[in-house]
Motif scaffolding. Structure first.
Motif, mmCIF file in Angstrom:
data_model
loop_
_atom_site.group_PDB
_atom_site.id
_atom_site.type_symbol
_atom_site.label_atom_id
_atom_site.label_comp_id
_atom_site.label_asym_id
_atom_site.label_seq_id
_atom_site.Cartn_x
_atom_site.Cartn_y
_atom_site.Cartn_z
ATOM 1 N N LYS A 234 27.200 58.980 14.193
ATOM 2 C CA LYS A 234 27.222 59.067 15.656
ATOM 3 C C LYS A 234 27.277 60.515 16.122
ATOM 4 N N LEU B 204 18.988 50.854 21.064
ATOM 5 C CA LEU B 204 19.832 51.342 19.974
ATOM 6 C C LEU B 204 20.393 50.199 19.132
ATOM 7 N N ILE C 187 27.275 53.108 20.515
ATOM 8 C CA ILE C 187 26.059 53.036 21.314
ATOM 9 C C ILE C 187 26.338 53.444 22.752
ATOM 10 N N CYS D 156 17.855 49.251 16.718
ATOM 11 C CA CYS D 156 17.691 50.237 15.642
ATOM 12 C C CYS D 156 18.588 49.924 14.450
ATOM 13 N N VAL E 73 16.795 58.432 16.013
ATOM 14 C CA VAL E 73 17.362 57.496 15.032
ATOM 15 C C VAL E 73 16.305 57.126 14.006
ATOM 16 N N LYS F 177 16.145 56.863 20.466
ATOM 17 C CA LYS F 177 15.556 55.876 19.549
ATOM 18 C C LYS F 177 14.642 56.575 18.536
#
Length: 151
Positions: A83, A21, A40, A24, A68, A65
């Motif tokens: 989030k 993350l 995260i 990312c 995202v 992942k």
């Protein structure tokens, strides 16, 4: 696998998810989106809670992942809701993966979710989970063709 080994394995998975993350953020920053270390950690903990709540297990990387990567360019996701949106999408994913009785590939379900989220749902996760995903899962369970003509 005994309980101690399972917990150790889960710790490894959590550490790997945090690393993935964080990486990312390099891609999502161009869309004005970034996750803090706290975000995260919360997302990773939410992943394991969602897995437990849905009775699922994962032995490899999770789907966060991929979520995202697919959703970061959505016009309906902004830093203020980033989030929370990821958490809801992740929970929906696991729930509907079960509802479809694992007959839909992960990438296919994520892509379906993204198309509808950005399309007729106009960023509404409630609408997505209450209509489109229900229909997809129902059609999958009963062997009906999924109709994407109204995307």
């Amino acid at each position: 696998m005994n309980k101690n080994m399972a917990l150790a394995f889960q710790d490894i998975q959590k550490k790997q998810a945090v690393i993935e993350l964080k990486a990312c953020n390099k891609m999502t920053i161009k869309y004005g989106l970034a996750l803090s270390d706290g975000d995260i950690n919360e997302l990773v903990e939410n992943r394991f809670k969602a897995l437990k709540d849905t009775g699922r297990i994962e032995f490899s990387e999770g789907i966060l992942k991929k979520i995202v990567e697919v959703f970061c360019d959505s016009p309906y996701i902004m830093q203020q809701n980033y989030k929370e949106t990821l958490m809801e999408i992740q929970e929906c994913f696991y729930f509907f993966k079960n509802e479809a009785m694992d007959q839909i590939a992960d990438d296919e379900l994520i892509e379906f979710m993204k198309i509808h989220f950005d399309g007729k749902c106009q960023g509404s996760l409630e609408y997505l989970s209450g209509t489109n995903l229900e229909e997809l899962c129902r059609n999958t369970r009963y062997g009906y063709k999924v109709n994407d003509t109204d995307i």
